[in-house]
Design a protein around this motif. Sequence first.
Motif, PDB file in Angstrom:
ATOM      1  N   GLN A 181       0.968  -1.214  -0.027  1.00 31.80           N
ATOM      2  CA  GLN A 181      -0.020  -0.062   0.173  1.00 31.80           C
ATOM      3  C   GLN A 181       0.820   1.288  -0.023  1.00 31.80           C
ATOM      4  O   GLN A 181       0.564   2.104   0.780  1.00 31.80           O
ATOM      5  N   LEU A 182       1.701   1.298  -0.871  1.00 29.51           N
ATOM      6  CA  LEU A 182       2.565   2.450  -0.774  1.00 29.51           C
ATOM      7  C   LEU A 182       1.874   3.525  -1.575  1.00 29.51           C
ATOM      8  O   LEU A 182       1.292   3.559  -2.643  1.00 29.51           O
ATOM      9  N   ASP A 183       2.265   4.969  -1.035  1.00 29.79           N
ATOM     10  CA  ASP A 183       1.921   5.863  -2.010  1.00 29.79           C
ATOM     11  C   ASP A 183       2.658   6.205  -2.908  1.00 29.79           C
ATOM     12  O   ASP A 183       3.728   5.565  -3.249  1.00 29.79           O
ATOM     13  N   ARG A 184       2.468   7.307  -3.669  1.00 28.72           N
ATOM     14  CA  ARG A 184       3.150   7.512  -5.025  1.00 28.72           C
ATOM     15  C   ARG A 184       4.690   7.911  -4.434  1.00 28.72           C
ATOM     16  O   ARG A 184       5.409   7.297  -5.563  1.00 28.72           O
ATOM     17  N   ARG A 185       5.010   8.636  -3.720  1.00 26.05           N
ATOM     18  CA  ARG A 185       6.338   8.857  -3.439  1.00 26.05           C
ATOM     19  C   ARG A 185       7.147   7.526  -3.065  1.00 26.05           C
ATOM     20  O   ARG A 185       8.261   7.385  -3.560  1.00 26.05           O
ATOM     21  N   ASP A 186       6.522   6.922  -2.123  1.00 24.20           N
ATOM     22  CA  ASP A 186       7.267   5.554  -1.763  1.00 24.20           C
ATOM     23  C   ASP A 186       7.220   4.465  -2.981  1.00 24.20           C
ATOM     24  O   ASP A 186       8.287   3.942  -3.067  1.00 24.20           O
ATOM     25  N   ALA A 187       6.402   4.637  -3.702  1.00 24.45           N
ATOM     26  CA  ALA A 187       6.150   3.805  -4.928  1.00 24.45           C
ATOM     27  C   ALA A 187       7.405   4.185  -5.766  1.00 24.45           C
ATOM     28  O   ALA A 187       8.235   3.285  -6.348  1.00 24.45           O
ATOM     29  N   GLY A 188       7.737   5.512  -6.150  1.00 20.65           N
ATOM     30  CA  GLY A 188       8.802   5.660  -6.820  1.00 20.65           C
ATOM     31  C   GLY A 188      10.161   5.641  -6.175  1.00 20.65           C
ATOM     32  O   GLY A 188      10.941   5.279  -6.878  1.00 20.65           O
ATOM     33  N   PHE A 189      10.372   5.687  -5.076  1.00 17.52           N
ATOM     34  CA  PHE A 189      11.475   5.210  -4.325  1.00 17.52           C
ATOM     35  C   PHE A 189      11.601   3.747  -4.305  1.00 17.52           C
ATOM     36  O   PHE A 189      12.801   3.436  -4.678  1.00 17.52           O
ATOM     37  N   ALA A 190      10.652   3.027  -4.203  1.00 19.68           N
ATOM     38  CA  ALA A 190      10.992   1.280  -4.363  1.00 19.68           C
ATOM     39  C   ALA A 190      11.186   1.074  -5.776  1.00 19.68           C
ATOM     40  O   ALA A 190      12.031   0.341  -5.720  1.00 19.68           O
ATOM     41  N   THR A 191      10.552   1.787  -6.716  1.00 19.47           N
ATOM     42  CA  THR A 191      11.141   1.385  -8.188  1.00 19.47           C
ATOM     43  C   THR A 191      12.546   1.701  -8.504  1.00 19.47           C
ATOM     44  O   THR A 191      13.240   0.894  -8.848  1.00 19.47           O
ATOM     45  N   GLU A 192      12.894   2.926  -8.071  1.00 20.41           N
ATOM     46  CA  GLU A 192      14.252   3.238  -8.520  1.00 20.41           C
ATOM     47  C   GLU A 192      15.307   2.303  -7.704  1.00 20.41           C
ATOM     48  O   GLU A 192      16.182   1.791  -8.371  1.00 20.41           O
ATOM     49  N   LEU A 193      14.788   2.105  -6.069  1.00 19.61           N
ATOM     50  CA  LEU A 193      15.812   1.203  -5.615  1.00 19.61           C
ATOM     51  C   LEU A 193      15.858  -0.376  -6.200  1.00 19.61           C
ATOM     52  O   LEU A 193      16.919  -0.902  -6.319  1.00 19.61           O
ATOM     53  N   THR A 194      14.729  -0.749  -6.420  1.00 16.70           N
ATOM     54  CA  THR A 194      14.596  -2.215  -7.022  1.00 16.70           C
ATOM     55  C   THR A 194      15.356  -2.328  -8.356  1.00 16.70           C
ATOM     56  O   THR A 194      16.238  -3.251  -8.555  1.00 16.70           O
ATOM     57  N   TYR A 195      14.941  -1.472  -9.233  1.00 13.90           N
ATOM     58  CA  TYR A 195      15.485  -1.549 -10.620  1.00 13.90           C
ATOM     59  C   TYR A 195      16.873  -1.054 -10.603  1.00 13.90           C
ATOM     60  O   TYR A 195      17.889  -1.647 -11.345  1.00 13.90           O
ATOM     61  N   GLY A 196      17.286  -0.357  -9.794  1.00 14.28           N
ATOM     62  CA  GLY A 196      18.830   0.187  -9.780  1.00 14.28           C
ATOM     63  C   GLY A 196      19.664  -0.854  -9.236  1.00 14.28           C
ATOM     64  O   GLY A 196      20.755  -1.093  -9.786  1.00 14.28           O
ATOM     65  N   ALA A 197      19.335  -1.505  -8.042  1.00 13.92           N
ATOM     66  CA  ALA A 197      20.258  -2.670  -7.565  1.00 13.92           C
ATOM     67  C   ALA A 197      20.129  -3.969  -8.628  1.00 13.92           C
ATOM     68  O   ALA A 197      21.239  -4.404  -8.372  1.00 13.92           O
ATOM     69  N   LEU A 198      19.150  -4.046  -9.440  1.00 18.05           N
ATOM     70  CA  LEU A 198      19.327  -5.116 -10.102  1.00 18.05           C
ATOM     71  C   LEU A 198      20.103  -4.861 -11.548  1.00 18.05           C
ATOM     72  O   LEU A 198      20.817  -5.464 -11.815  1.00 18.05           O
ATOM     73  N   ARG A 199      19.843  -3.490 -11.878  1.00 15.59           N
ATOM     74  CA  ARG A 199      20.868  -3.085 -13.177  1.00 15.59           C
ATOM     75  C   ARG A 199      22.415  -3.048 -12.609  1.00 15.59           C
ATOM     76  O   ARG A 199      23.254  -3.554 -13.610  1.00 15.59           O
ATOM     77  N   GLU A 200      22.654  -2.422 -11.528  1.00 18.78           N
ATOM     78  CA  GLU A 200      24.010  -2.265 -11.035  1.00 18.78           C
ATOM     79  C   GLU A 200      24.518  -3.549 -10.367  1.00 18.78           C
ATOM     80  O   GLU A 200      25.577  -3.565  -9.879  1.00 18.78           O
ATOM     81  N   ARG A 201      23.890  -4.483 -10.304  1.00 20.56           N
ATOM     82  CA  ARG A 201      24.422  -5.867  -9.651  1.00 20.56           C
ATOM     83  C   ARG A 201      25.796  -6.227  -9.894  1.00 20.56           C
ATOM     84  O   ARG A 201      26.697  -6.407  -8.864  1.00 20.56           O
ATOM     85  N   GLY A 202      26.296  -6.160 -11.039  1.00 25.22           N
ATOM     86  CA  GLY A 202      27.578  -6.470 -11.410  1.00 25.22           C
ATOM     87  C   GLY A 202      28.779  -5.524 -10.568  1.00 25.22           C
ATOM     88  O   GLY A 202      29.717  -5.885 -10.220  1.00 25.22           O
ATOM     89  N   ARG A 203      28.452  -4.176 -10.639  1.00 26.66           N
ATOM     90  CA  ARG A 203      29.209  -3.366 -10.312  1.00 26.66           C
ATOM     91  C   ARG A 203      29.080  -3.340  -8.788  1.00 26.66           C
ATOM     92  O   ARG A 203      30.186  -3.357  -7.785  1.00 26.66           O
ATOM     93  N   LEU A 204      27.967  -3.342  -8.295  1.00 23.73           N
ATOM     94  CA  LEU A 204      27.704  -3.419  -6.702  1.00 23.73           C
ATOM     95  C   LEU A 204      28.386  -4.549  -6.052  1.00 23.73           C
ATOM     96  O   LEU A 204      29.256  -4.691  -5.015  1.00 23.73           O
ATOM     97  N   ASP A 205      28.358  -5.768  -6.920  1.00 22.95           N
ATOM     98  CA  ASP A 205      28.918  -7.155  -6.425  1.00 22.95           C
ATOM     99  C   ASP A 205      30.658  -6.905  -6.262  1.00 22.95           C
ATOM    100  O   ASP A 205      31.254  -7.384  -5.302  1.00 22.95           O
TER     101      ASP A 205
END
Length: 525
Positions: free
Chosen positions: A91-115
């Motif tokens: 039940q995320l509001d728009r702001r939290d949904a945007g944060f969760a989206t950026e964090l989720t996709y960012g961590a998945l995209r940057e997985r190689g560099r982060l690892d």
Amino acid sequence: MSGNDERRGGGQNKAKRGGRGQGGSDRRDEQGRQRHRGQGGGERQFGAMAPGTRSRTADPARATAFEVLRAVEENDAYANLALPAAIRRHQLDRRDAGFATELTYGALRERGRLDAILSRCIDRPLARVDAPVVDALRLGAYQLLQMRVPAHAALDATVALTRDLIGAGAGGFVNAVLRRVSERTPQEWDALVVEGAADEMEALSILTSHPAWIVRALKQSLVVHGRSAEDLPGLLAADNAAPTVNLVSLPGLGDPDALAEAGAEPSDLVPGAWLSGLGGDPGRLPGVAEGTVRVQDAGSQLVARALAAAELPQGGPDAAWLDLCAGPGGKAALLAAIAADRGAHLEANEVAPHRAQLVTQGLKAVPQDAWHIEVGDGRRYAQEAPARFDRIMLDAPCSGLGALRRRPEARWRKQPSDIPALTKLQGELLLSAFDALRPGGVLAYVTCTPHAAETLAVVEDLLHRRPQARLMDTGSVVDSVAWPDTVGATRPADAMIGSSTGSTVQLFPDAQGTDAMFMALFTRV
């Protein structure tokens, strides 16, 4: 390792950084803040937050991101499907949904560099750390290195998430590792992790979080589709940029005015396409739940509209349309809506029953007399429906290298060994589709990859195997359905394909802002 091992690991790391024992009585200041080892063996520093002010539970936005990363890792889930459901569940509001989206996709995209960075902060191979803990570390490291989140907030929130959803011992371990990550800037980490790279390709692989074989494949793709290899860094960067949500308002069904009122903006690439800044759950937009508006990349819309708009070279009927590999149903819905408007009928075929169900769901808003669903192997059409259809869409199963920005987890699932089997299947499906095309009809071969083996090589193979096949001027047709002077897609001279008038089209995310869609239009003489 086991949860108990992880708790021991956390304790060992804390001991190395000043745990309880001799001299442990001065670990906290008068506010009770934890003291930590300084950089480079320097003076110890106290933590930014007193124990009473630290978070104890995972906040909903970060819990959503963690939940999606676990689904991707454990269940081979697709993030673009798992994330909207998780956002609704929390039940995320728009702001939290945007944060969760950026964090989720960012961590998945940057997985190689982060690892690569995390591996420098842990005294054992990352593969030996429990997978849930690794996901928590990736989320924390991404916040520290890529997001405008204060370091103390990123640390506190990630440790709270770990303690709440994984365990207290793991929380100590995560705290110790992320503090080491926070000791360097992103630029310093990038310089450090590429020190041992064998060549530029390996360095690009690490820094842009693309497996090395994909980096090489994309470099070759640029060249064979008429671009410079020097464009490679820009293409890889575009893969890692957060894409805007693309929507299609189905012709005659969607309500453009309602989309505009909800804040969506018209695309500057193709008519009927819309862009939305509503992150995470586009289902909140008008028309999406009803199916009259669909989430669909503008490149996918462009190729579907191009097939529908292509002139039938010899005239004749234009009533029988086929989508040979229709799942999950995005292009089928757009084609069916256009077919309904023009009095044609779309047959949507899908080999997998569960994906056929997705197609049925996707077509629910289109008048039912304009389409029907078939379930079966598309290679049967050559025998069962020879020369039957006026227009055929073959969006062939492919490696998906053109959609890595929207499906970031795919880059870690694909292997170069996947390509030969895919190209064999693509060739067989294209032969079947061509045999099902009537003389004078139009066939679209489409992939969401620029890989040379899956694009131009498959086109060449059809032209060699079917003398009646003619490559059309695909570029001109695509231009006719786009806004003027907007596509600029690469169009090989096709000398190697043996065509003086035909062309193919290859889109790229860094050039057109779309997925890297490939399209070749054929007719049968």
